[in-house]
Write an enzyme that holds these catalytic residues in place. Structure first.
Site, PDB file in Angstrom:
ATOM      1  N   ASP A  11       0.811  -1.100   0.041  1.00  0.00           N
ATOM      2  CA  ASP A  11       0.061   0.013   0.013  1.00  0.00           C
ATOM      3  C   ASP A  11       0.846   1.159   0.037  1.00  0.00           C
ATOM      4  O   ASP A  11       2.167   1.186   0.225  1.00  0.00           O
ATOM      5  CB  ASP A  11      -0.811  -0.041   1.291  1.00  0.00           C
ATOM      6  CG  ASP A  11      -1.611   1.219   1.352  1.00  0.00           C
ATOM      7  OD1 ASP A  11      -2.216   1.505   0.387  1.00  0.00           O
ATOM      8  OD2 ASP A  11      -1.628   1.781   2.511  1.00  0.00           O
ATOM      9  N   ASP A  13      -0.129   5.219   0.997  1.00  0.00           N
ATOM     10  CA  ASP A  13      -0.336   6.276   1.752  1.00  0.00           C
ATOM     11  C   ASP A  13      -0.544   5.596   3.525  1.00  0.00           C
ATOM     12  O   ASP A  13      -1.721   4.684   3.208  1.00  0.00           O
ATOM     13  CB  ASP A  13      -1.935   7.068   1.736  1.00  0.00           C
ATOM     14  CG  ASP A  13      -1.467   7.742   0.346  1.00  0.00           C
ATOM     15  OD1 ASP A  13      -0.958   9.018   0.458  1.00  0.00           O
ATOM     16  OD2 ASP A  13      -1.866   7.179  -0.797  1.00  0.00           O
ATOM     17  N   ASP A 174      -1.542  -0.901   5.982  1.00  0.00           N
ATOM     18  CA  ASP A 174      -2.047  -0.792   7.310  1.00  0.00           C
ATOM     19  C   ASP A 174      -3.463  -0.418   7.548  1.00  0.00           C
ATOM     20  O   ASP A 174      -3.641  -0.068   8.719  1.00  0.00           O
ATOM     21  CB  ASP A 174      -1.758   1.004   7.515  1.00  0.00           C
ATOM     22  CG  ASP A 174      -2.180   1.882   6.637  1.00  0.00           C
ATOM     23  OD1 ASP A 174      -2.213   1.772   5.221  1.00  0.00           O
ATOM     24  OD2 ASP A 174      -2.859   2.955   7.358  1.00  0.00           O
TER      25      ASP A 174
END
Length: 231
Positions: A11, A13, A174
């Site tokens: 991922d 951001d 995240d």
């Protein structure tokens, strides 16, 4: 568990970079231009993860589940995009040890990918400006394919392009979107503790429990590198 990993997807951001300062600045520049009060950075952070369209919609409404009329959305979106495209890396920075972690994984000759819900154009621009783009064999954005995370489609697409089976690819993220996409695609998953998602909370749910949790990216290398022979 990780001995057969042949590729790693990340991922963007909240995993590779902390982009909240610039996303919040652009969201507030849009709101101010439209005569709205600025939002706290933490509020904007809670709106991130489902792509730019969702972020703009939430930032205009000031509510994660709020409604915005089409006219306001039509006026606000280009303002956000113009500001963000020009200020995308003003304050956005890789997390500590991001480059070290990526460099270590490259020594294992593993192809690396970015799978983000950010638009592909903006993702590539950000990675380039932060001198991270050359680490990756492919960048898939939220608008690259008809579906985005938590759909497994982006991960299946990356696995096909890289010539690896999904079960031999690792997804690092995240958020719930990252972990749901990994499980749906049949990939193993790594959750990071330093991003925007509450990894401790996500780990309590079978649907979003990662296979491995790390506090910094070099820990992934430590789990993937071949075992050293004992004396």
């Amino acid at each position: 568990m990780l001995k057969n990993i042949q590729a790693v997807a990340f991922d963007l951001d909240g995993t590779l970079v902390d982009s909240i300062p610039d996303l919040a600045a652009s969201a507030n520049a849009m709101r101010v231009e439209l005569g709205l009060a600025e939002l706290p950075r933490e509020t904007v952070q809670s709106y991130v993860g489902d792509g730019i369209n969702a972020l703009v919609h939430r930032a205009l409404s000031g509510d994660y589940h709020g409604k915005v009329n089409a006219n306001l959305l039509e006026r606000g979106f280009p303002v956000f995009m113009r500001h963000y495209a020009h200020h995308i890396a003003n304050a956005t920075r890789p997390y500590p040890e991001t480059e070290a972690g990526l460099g270590l994984l490259k020594t294992l000759h593993l192809p690396l990918a970015v799978v983000t819900n950010k638009s592909e154009m903006l993702a590539v621009k950000l990675l380039k400006e932060l001198n991270l783009l050359d680490y990756f064999s492919i960048v898939v954005g939220g608008d690259t394919l008809p579906e985005r995370k938590p759909s497994p489609e982006p991960l299946w697409y990356v696995a096909e392009i890289l010539g690896v089976a999904p079960e031999n690819m690792l997804m690092v993220g995240d958020s719930h979107n990252d972990l749901l996409a990994a499980k749906a695609a049949g990939c193993l998953s790594v959750g990071v503790t330093f991003g925007y998602g509450n990894m401790a909370q996500l780990a309590c749910d079978d649907a979003t429990r990662p296979d491995l949790i790390v506090n910094k990216l070099p820990e992934i290398y430590e789990n993937l590198r071949p075992s050293q022979p004992k004396d």
